[in-house]
Design a protein around this motif. Sequence first.
Motif, short mmCIF file in Angstrom:
data_model
loop_
_atom_site.label_atom_id
_atom_site.label_comp_id
_atom_site.label_asym_id
_atom_site.label_seq_id
_atom_site.Cartn_x
_atom_site.Cartn_y
_atom_site.Cartn_z
N LEU A 152 -8.39 0.42 12.16
CA LEU A 152 -8.47 1.33 11.03
C LEU A 152 -7.20 1.23 10.21
CD1 LEU A 152 -9.95 3.65 9.53
CD2 LEU A 152 -8.71 5.23 11.03
N GLY A 153 -7.37 1.10 8.90
CA GLY A 153 -6.22 1.01 8.01
C GLY A 153 -6.35 1.96 6.83
N GLY A 154 -5.43 1.79 5.90
CA GLY A 154 -5.33 2.68 4.76
C GLY A 154 -4.27 3.73 5.06
N SER A 155 -3.31 3.87 4.14
CA SER A 155 -2.22 4.82 4.38
C SER A 155 -2.73 6.23 4.60
CB SER A 155 -1.25 4.78 3.19
OG SER A 155 -0.20 5.70 3.37
N ALA A 156 -3.68 6.68 3.77
CA ALA A 156 -4.21 8.04 3.93
C ALA A 156 -4.95 8.20 5.24
CB ALA A 156 -5.12 8.38 2.75
N ALA A 157 -5.73 7.18 5.62
CA ALA A 157 -6.49 7.27 6.87
C ALA A 157 -5.57 7.32 8.08
CB ALA A 157 -7.45 6.09 6.98
N ILE A 158 -4.52 6.50 8.08
CA ILE A 158 -3.59 6.49 9.21
C ILE A 158 -2.84 7.81 9.30
CG2 ILE A 158 -1.54 5.37 10.18
CD1 ILE A 158 -2.56 2.73 8.94
N VAL A 196 -2.23 19.40 0.89
CA VAL A 196 -2.91 18.19 0.40
C VAL A 196 -1.89 17.06 0.32
CG1 VAL A 196 -4.12 17.10 -1.52
CG2 VAL A 196 -4.67 19.45 -0.87
N HIS A 197 -2.21 15.96 1.00
CA HIS A 197 -1.36 14.77 0.98
C HIS A 197 -2.14 13.64 0.31
CE1 HIS A 197 1.57 11.78 2.35
NE2 HIS A 197 0.54 11.03 2.73
N VAL A 198 -1.51 12.94 -0.62
CA VAL A 198 -2.12 11.80 -1.31
C VAL A 198 -1.33 10.54 -1.00
CG1 VAL A 198 -2.65 10.78 -3.57
CG2 VAL A 198 -3.07 13.21 -3.16
N ALA A 199 -2.05 9.45 -0.73
CA ALA A 199 -1.40 8.19 -0.38
C ALA A 199 -1.99 7.04 -1.18
CB ALA A 199 -1.56 7.91 1.12
N SER A 200 -1.22 5.95 -1.25
CA SER A 200 -1.63 4.70 -1.92
C SER A 200 -2.05 4.94 -3.37
CB SER A 200 -2.76 4.02 -1.13
OG SER A 200 -2.30 3.59 0.13
N LEU A 201 -1.23 5.67 -4.08
CA LEU A 201 -1.58 6.08 -5.44
C LEU A 201 -1.80 4.89 -6.38
CD1 LEU A 201 -1.99 8.55 -7.24
CD2 LEU A 201 0.44 8.43 -7.83
N PHE A 202 -1.00 3.84 -6.23
CA PHE A 202 -1.08 2.73 -7.18
C PHE A 202 -2.31 1.85 -6.96
CE2 PHE A 202 3.53 3.70 -7.36
CZ PHE A 202 3.60 3.99 -8.72
N MET A 233 -6.16 15.25 3.21
CA MET A 233 -5.71 13.92 2.87
C MET A 233 -6.61 13.34 1.79
SD MET A 233 -3.17 13.43 4.96
CE MET A 233 -2.60 14.48 6.29
N ILE A 234 -6.01 12.64 0.85
CA ILE A 234 -6.76 11.99 -0.21
C ILE A 234 -6.22 10.58 -0.37
CG2 ILE A 234 -7.36 12.02 -2.66
CD1 ILE A 234 -6.85 15.05 -2.63
N GLY A 235 -7.13 9.59 -0.38
CA GLY A 235 -6.64 8.24 -0.61
C GLY A 235 -7.51 7.17 0.01
N ASP A 236 -6.87 6.19 0.60
CA ASP A 236 -7.54 4.97 1.04
C ASP A 236 -7.93 5.02 2.51
OD1 ASP A 236 -4.77 5.10 1.51
OD2 ASP A 236 -4.54 2.92 1.57
N ALA A 237 -9.09 4.43 2.80
CA ALA A 237 -9.58 4.28 4.17
C ALA A 237 -10.33 2.95 4.23
CB ALA A 237 -10.49 5.44 4.57
N ASN A 238 -9.90 2.09 5.10
CA ASN A 238 -10.48 0.73 5.15
C ASN A 238 -10.02 0.04 6.42
OD1 ASN A 238 -7.91 0.70 3.10
ND2 ASN A 238 -7.86 -1.08 4.49
N PRO A 239 -10.68 -1.04 6.81
CA PRO A 239 -10.18 -1.79 7.95
C PRO A 239 -8.91 -2.58 7.59
CG PRO A 239 -12.52 -2.22 7.58
CD PRO A 239 -11.99 -1.53 6.37
N ASP A 240 -8.04 -2.74 8.55
CA ASP A 240 -6.90 -3.66 8.48
C ASP A 240 -7.14 -4.79 9.48
OD1 ASP A 240 -5.45 -2.26 6.59
OD2 ASP A 240 -4.01 -1.42 8.02
N LEU A 241 -6.99 -6.00 9.04
CA LEU A 241 -6.97 -7.14 9.95
C LEU A 241 -5.52 -7.54 10.12
CD1 LEU A 241 -8.36 -9.30 11.65
CD2 LEU A 241 -8.62 -10.68 9.56
N VAL A 242 -4.96 -7.24 11.29
CA VAL A 242 -3.54 -7.46 11.54
C VAL A 242 -3.36 -8.78 12.28
CG1 VAL A 242 -1.44 -6.53 12.60
CG2 VAL A 242 -3.18 -4.96 11.70
N LEU A 243 -2.64 -9.71 11.66
CA LEU A 243 -2.39 -11.03 12.23
C LEU A 243 -0.93 -11.14 12.63
CD1 LEU A 243 -4.31 -13.19 9.57
CD2 LEU A 243 -5.21 -12.10 11.64
N ARG A 244 -0.69 -11.65 13.84
CA ARG A 244 0.68 -11.82 14.33
C ARG A 244 0.87 -13.24 14.85
NH1 ARG A 244 1.07 -8.38 18.83
NH2 ARG A 244 -1.11 -7.77 18.64
#
Length: 357
Positions: free
Chosen positions: A33-39, A186-192, A1-12
């Motif tokens: 845990l957030g980030g498309s690649a991380a998930i 190899v999977h890549v996410a959040s390219l933009f 996996m290649i891409g983003d890894a970061n916390p998500d603060l999910v508000l509902r």
Amino acid sequence: MIGDANPDLVLRGDVRPRFGQEEQLLDAADLVLGGSAAITATGCARLGLRTGLLAAVGADVFGAFTRERLTERDVELLTPARDTPKASAPHAQENSTSGTGATSAAGTGATSAAGGGATSAADAGGSVGATGADAVGVTGAGATPTGLSIILSAPGDRAILTLPGTIPTLRPEDVTDELLASARHVHVASLFLQPGLHAGLAGAFARARALGVTTSLDTNWDPSGRWSGLEEILAVTDVFLPNAAELLAVTGAGALEEAAEKLVGSGTTVVLKDGARGGRAWWPGGGYVTAPGLAVDVVDTTGAGDSFNAGFLAARLAGRDVPEALAWAARAGSLSTRAAGGTAAQATVDDLAAGAH
């Protein structure tokens, strides 16, 4: 996996902001845990795949949180063999997508994610640079912070505010031949969110193909709205995993079938995430299949598309054919919506196998 890894603060709850210094009360707030690649990576690991994630994470409290969550989920964090450069004035970016729900399918009925010959998953055996190092970013007063997303989650829809932080600092040269040779897929996410990686990804995917490594891409939403620079990348991508809005935006087509045909004609399998309806897939040679999602009590749709990707990759890389892989993906995406955030309710192999009956 290649891409983003970061916390998500999910508000509902009452999440549509009203300015004018109004205070609003929420039903729930979860730091996950957030980030498309991380998930996607944690979903693959939960489904039994040996999984590595190449991502840039800073030397701060959010970076520590991200590393801890990945370790808990048996994902090896692979860090670039360099200091992360200081980012220039990152701005919060917002996008909104309809609930991603669940489902997928790909290629023909072979043993790789796309139709090649791999037998395991995102399967990274080595490391890139100093894995286990406490940080990718430089420490001190000008250090680049770990990225962060705030997700305003409403029934059936959501908006996302993202501080890019370290996310855009990955570069094509970080995707070394050593890394590629250690992987089956190899999977890549959040390219933009990663313009540097974006600029050289076609070359990286071409190198992967030359090494016999299959590839997949989930661009996610383009905050700029330009959707540019993908033609060369998709020409060397085995599996493209958009949702409906992304597929139309990438191709400029007016209908999903037309959009899929454009990409399939160049040899790319298109696997469409279609929310609660499930998913659809088109592949070279005229193949087409659909699969429904599962009826579940939805708590939060964040990361459902990423869990869908994981279900698809796990099934294909384990040798399952496209209809079964699509069904796995659909079930994996649906089941992930049972809890807040993208990882808390991710499916196991037993969950997905049970859904077949």
